[in-house]
Design a protein around this motif. Structure first.
Motif, PDB file in Angstrom:
ATOM      1  N   SER A   1       0.823  -1.214   0.000  1.00 46.06           N
ATOM      2  CA  SER A   1       0.000   0.000   0.000  1.00 46.06           C
ATOM      3  C   SER A   1       0.859   1.267   0.000  1.00 46.06           C
ATOM      4  CB  SER A   1      -0.909   0.008   1.234  1.00 46.06           C
ATOM      5  OG  SER A   1      -1.526   1.254   1.385  1.00 46.06           O
ATOM      6  N   PRO A   2       0.783   2.065  -1.064  1.00 47.93           N
ATOM      7  CA  PRO A   2       1.507   3.340  -1.075  1.00 47.93           C
ATOM      8  C   PRO A   2       1.114   4.248   0.100  1.00 47.93           C
ATOM      9  CG  PRO A   2       0.750   2.802  -3.282  1.00 47.93           C
ATOM     10  CD  PRO A   2       0.123   1.792  -2.346  1.00 47.93           C
ATOM     11  N   GLU A   3      -0.169   4.234   0.472  1.00 42.66           N
ATOM     12  CA  GLU A   3      -0.629   5.042   1.606  1.00 42.66           C
ATOM     13  C   GLU A   3       0.087   4.640   2.894  1.00 42.66           C
ATOM     14  OE1 GLU A   3      -4.605   5.513   4.401  1.00 42.66           O
ATOM     15  OE2 GLU A   3      -4.789   4.540   2.458  1.00 42.66           O
ATOM     16  N   LEU A   4       0.205   3.343   3.118  1.00 41.57           N
ATOM     17  CA  LEU A   4       0.864   2.861   4.328  1.00 41.57           C
ATOM     18  C   LEU A   4       2.366   3.091   4.275  1.00 41.57           C
ATOM     19  CD1 LEU A   4      -1.090  -0.474   4.878  1.00 41.57           C
ATOM     20  CD2 LEU A   4      -1.418   1.726   6.046  1.00 41.57           C
ATOM     21  N   GLN A   5       2.951   2.975   3.093  1.00 42.96           N
ATOM     22  CA  GLN A   5       4.382   3.250   2.954  1.00 42.96           C
ATOM     23  C   GLN A   5       4.686   4.697   3.312  1.00 42.96           C
ATOM     24  OE1 GLN A   5       5.617   1.998  -0.971  1.00 42.96           O
ATOM     25  NE2 GLN A   5       4.663   0.004  -0.705  1.00 42.96           N
ATOM     26  N   GLU A   6       3.814   5.606   2.856  1.00 43.17           N
ATOM     27  CA  GLU A   6       3.987   7.024   3.187  1.00 43.17           C
ATOM     28  C   GLU A   6       3.852   7.250   4.689  1.00 43.17           C
ATOM     29  OE1 GLU A   6       4.920  10.857   3.019  1.00 43.17           O
ATOM     30  OE2 GLU A   6       5.112   9.424   1.380  1.00 43.17           O
ATOM     31  N   ARG A   7       2.895   6.589   5.310  1.00 40.74           N
ATOM     32  CA  ARG A   7       2.726   6.703   6.764  1.00 40.74           C
ATOM     33  C   ARG A   7       3.980   6.195   7.476  1.00 40.74           C
ATOM     34  NH1 ARG A   7      -2.170   6.387  10.133  1.00 40.74           N
ATOM     35  NH2 ARG A   7      -1.439   6.728  12.234  1.00 40.74           N
ATOM     36  N   GLY A   8       4.542   5.100   6.982  1.00 43.29           N
ATOM     37  CA  GLY A   8       5.769   4.569   7.565  1.00 43.29           C
ATOM     38  C   GLY A   8       6.928   5.544   7.446  1.00 43.29           C
ATOM     39  N   ARG A   9       7.047   6.199   6.280  1.00 40.95           N
ATOM     40  CA  ARG A   9       8.116   7.192   6.098  1.00 40.95           C
ATOM     41  C   ARG A   9       7.938   8.375   7.045  1.00 40.95           C
ATOM     42  NH1 ARG A   9       7.693   5.332   0.691  1.00 40.95           N
ATOM     43  NH2 ARG A   9       6.074   6.853   0.178  1.00 40.95           N
ATOM     44  N   THR A  10       6.702   8.770   7.271  1.00 45.32           N
ATOM     45  CA  THR A  10       6.423   9.865   8.199  1.00 45.32           C
ATOM     46  C   THR A  10       6.857   9.489   9.612  1.00 45.32           C
ATOM     47  OG1 THR A  10       4.580  10.619   6.834  1.00 45.32           O
ATOM     48  CG2 THR A  10       4.593  11.339   9.130  1.00 45.32           C
ATOM     49  N   LYS A  11       6.571   8.245   9.999  1.00 40.56           N
ATOM     50  CA  LYS A  11       6.965   7.784  11.337  1.00 40.56           C
ATOM     51  C   LYS A  11       8.494   7.750  11.472  1.00 40.56           C
ATOM     52  CE  LYS A  11       2.840   6.998  12.977  1.00 40.56           C
ATOM     53  NZ  LYS A  11       2.309   7.732  14.098  1.00 40.56           N
ATOM     54  N   LEU A  12       9.177   7.315  10.422  1.00 41.64           N
ATOM     55  CA  LEU A  12      10.642   7.285  10.466  1.00 41.64           C
ATOM     56  C   LEU A  12      11.223   8.699  10.500  1.00 41.64           C
ATOM     57  CD1 LEU A  12      11.461   4.328   8.055  1.00 41.64           C
ATOM     58  CD2 LEU A  12      11.680   4.376  10.553  1.00 41.64           C
ATOM     59  N   ALA A  13      10.582   9.634   9.813  1.00 42.64           N
ATOM     60  CA  ALA A  13      11.042  11.025   9.852  1.00 42.64           C
ATOM     61  C   ALA A  13      10.923  11.587  11.269  1.00 42.64           C
ATOM     62  CB  ALA A  13      10.247  11.876   8.867  1.00 42.64           C
ATOM     63  N   ALA A  14       9.856  11.231  11.964  1.00 44.35           N
ATOM     64  CA  ALA A  14       9.698  11.679  13.355  1.00 44.35           C
ATOM     65  C   ALA A  14      10.810  11.098  14.230  1.00 44.35           C
ATOM     66  CB  ALA A  14       8.328  11.269  13.892  1.00 44.35           C
ATOM     67  N   ALA A  15      11.169   9.842  13.988  1.00 43.29           N
ATOM     68  CA  ALA A  15      12.265   9.217  14.739  1.00 43.29           C
ATOM     69  C   ALA A  15      13.587   9.924  14.439  1.00 43.29           C
ATOM     70  CB  ALA A  15      12.354   7.729  14.401  1.00 43.29           C
ATOM     71  N   THR A  16      13.816  10.262  13.179  1.00 39.83           N
ATOM     72  CA  THR A  16      15.042  10.959  12.787  1.00 39.83           C
ATOM     73  C   THR A  16      15.141  12.300  13.497  1.00 39.83           C
ATOM     74  OG1 THR A  16      14.998   9.873  10.626  1.00 39.83           O
ATOM     75  CG2 THR A  16      16.355  11.851  10.824  1.00 39.83           C
ATOM     76  N   ASP A  17      14.052  13.063  13.504  1.00 38.18           N
ATOM     77  CA  ASP A  17      14.058  14.370  14.170  1.00 38.18           C
ATOM     78  C   ASP A  17      14.323  14.233  15.668  1.00 38.18           C
ATOM     79  OD1 ASP A  17      13.477  15.552  11.738  1.00 38.18           O
ATOM     80  OD2 ASP A  17      11.336  15.805  12.165  1.00 38.18           O
ATOM     81  N   ALA A  18      13.705  13.238  16.295  1.00 37.32           N
ATOM     82  CA  ALA A  18      13.889  13.044  17.737  1.00 37.32           C
ATOM     83  C   ALA A  18      15.327  12.666  18.070  1.00 37.32           C
ATOM     84  CB  ALA A  18      12.923  11.973  18.246  1.00 37.32           C
ATOM     85  N   VAL A  19      15.918  11.807  17.247  1.00 34.09           N
ATOM     86  CA  VAL A  19      17.311  11.396  17.476  1.00 34.09           C
ATOM     87  C   VAL A  19      18.247  12.582  17.273  1.00 34.09           C
ATOM     88  CG1 VAL A  19      19.177   9.967  16.543  1.00 34.09           C
ATOM     89  CG2 VAL A  19      16.936   8.957  16.995  1.00 34.09           C
ATOM     90  N   ALA A  20      18.004  13.366  16.225  1.00 33.18           N
ATOM     91  CA  ALA A  20      18.851  14.538  15.983  1.00 33.18           C
ATOM     92  C   ALA A  20      18.783  15.510  17.165  1.00 33.18           C
ATOM     93  CB  ALA A  20      18.431  15.232  14.688  1.00 33.18           C
ATOM     94  N   ASP A  21      17.587  15.735  17.682  1.00 26.64           N
ATOM     95  CA  ASP A  21      17.440  16.611  18.849  1.00 26.64           C
ATOM     96  C   ASP A  21      18.217  16.075  20.048  1.00 26.64           C
ATOM     97  OD1 ASP A  21      15.801  18.328  17.433  1.00 26.64           O
ATOM     98  OD2 ASP A  21      13.927  17.543  18.279  1.00 26.64           O
ATOM     99  N   ALA A  22      18.116  14.771  20.273  1.00 24.60           N
ATOM    100  CA  ALA A  22      18.821  14.165  21.415  1.00 24.60           C
ATOM    101  C   ALA A  22      20.334  14.275  21.244  1.00 24.60           C
ATOM    102  CB  ALA A  22      18.401  12.712  21.575  1.00 24.60           C
ATOM    103  N   LEU A  23      20.814  14.086  20.031  1.00 28.61           N
ATOM    104  CA  LEU A  23      22.252  14.222  19.776  1.00 28.61           C
ATOM    105  C   LEU A  23      22.711  15.658  20.003  1.00 28.61           C
ATOM    106  CD1 LEU A  23      22.615  11.934  16.639  1.00 28.61           C
ATOM    107  CD2 LEU A  23      23.691  11.556  18.868  1.00 28.61           C
ATOM    108  N   ARG A  24      21.913  16.622  19.568  1.00 30.55           N
ATOM    109  CA  ARG A  24      22.263  18.028  19.795  1.00 30.55           C
ATOM    110  C   ARG A  24      22.317  18.328  21.290  1.00 30.55           C
ATOM    111  NH1 ARG A  24      19.503  18.726  14.831  1.00 30.55           N
ATOM    112  NH2 ARG A  24      17.460  18.801  15.818  1.00 30.55           N
ATOM    113  N   GLU A  25      21.390  17.747  22.049  1.00 39.94           N
ATOM    114  CA  GLU A  25      21.396  17.949  23.505  1.00 39.94           C
ATOM    115  C   GLU A  25      22.661  17.377  24.142  1.00 39.94           C
ATOM    116  OE1 GLU A  25      17.788  16.569  25.351  1.00 39.94           O
ATOM    117  OE2 GLU A  25      16.565  17.542  23.811  1.00 39.94           O
ATOM    118  N   ARG A  26      23.244  16.375  23.502  1.00 33.09           N
ATOM    119  CA  ARG A  26      24.504  15.811  23.997  1.00 33.09           C
ATOM    120  C   ARG A  26      25.708  16.658  23.584  1.00 33.09           C
ATOM    121  NH1 ARG A  26      24.956  10.353  25.523  1.00 33.09           N
ATOM    122  NH2 ARG A  26      27.065  10.361  24.666  1.00 33.09           N
TER     123      ARG A  26
END
Length: 196
Positions: free
Chosen positions: A111-136
């Motif tokens: 499902s392209p719709e679900l693939q897009e949702r998955g990419r959105t979830k991974l983008a949120a993980a990327t942003d959270a990790v980047a923020d945590a690394l900056r805090e370090r």
């Protein structure tokens, strides 16, 4: 049937995944899911906002867990080592989800719709990790780059793990994916690259 069933969420998820695999995600309704599970629409709404949530419920915890693990990694670790440690730490908590993860991935692939949702979830993980690394104390551009790399390692390891869930655990797949990346990078002669 009792008014509250402690297994309702699992029953709904199992029914939905079975139907998605049988008929395709787009061809399944919430009514069919609840009928298969022997529950009501009200029960479905108690646990899931829509049928996509059946596949992605709980995924909002991944960015939070990864960021927390990055923050809690030993101060003496390099940013990349802290990131890999966090990935393996979080992966250890997913060990009991191998079968569901493999089924979920099979549905999402169709499902392209679900693939897009998955990419959105991974983008949120990327942003959270980047923020945590900056805090370090990691520099802005390095934190962003490492977060992208870390999530790519996690995604690759997760795919390998769901392809063969009984072979090795997800933490081992993360080590393997990180080692593959390191080997590939080590094979590049950066001084010989064109400077055009």
């Amino acid at each position: 049937m009792p008014r509250w069933d402690p297994n309702a969420e699992d029953r709904l998820r199992e029914a939905a995944v079975e139907l998605f695999l049988e008929r395709g995600y787009e061809n399944v309704t919430v009514a069919e899911i609840t009928e298969r599970a022997g529950l009501t629409r009200r029960s479905f709404s108690r646990y899931f906002g829509d049928k996509r949530d059946v596949l992605f419920a709980g995924s909002e915890q991944l960015p939070v867990a990864l960021a927390r693990s990055v923050r809690q990694a030993e101060d003496t670790l390099s940013p990349y080592a802290a990131l890999l440690t966090a990935l393996m730490d979080v992966a250890g908590g997913l060990a009991d989800q191998a079968a569901l993860a493999a089924q979920r991935r099979a549905v999402v692939r169709t499902s392209p719709e679900l693939q897009e949702r998955g990419r959105t979830k991974l983008a949120a993980a990327t942003d959270a990790v980047a923020d945590a690394l900056r805090e370090r104390g990691t520099a802005e551009s390095q934190a962003a780059l490492l977060a992208e790399v870390g999530v790519a390692i996690f995604r690759t390891a997760f795919e390998r793990w769901t392809d063969q869930p009984d072979h090795v655990g997800l933490p081992d797949r993360i080590r393997e994916a990180a080692a593959d990346l390191a080997a590939s990078l080590g094979a590049v002669d950066y001084t010989a690259l064109s400077r055009q």
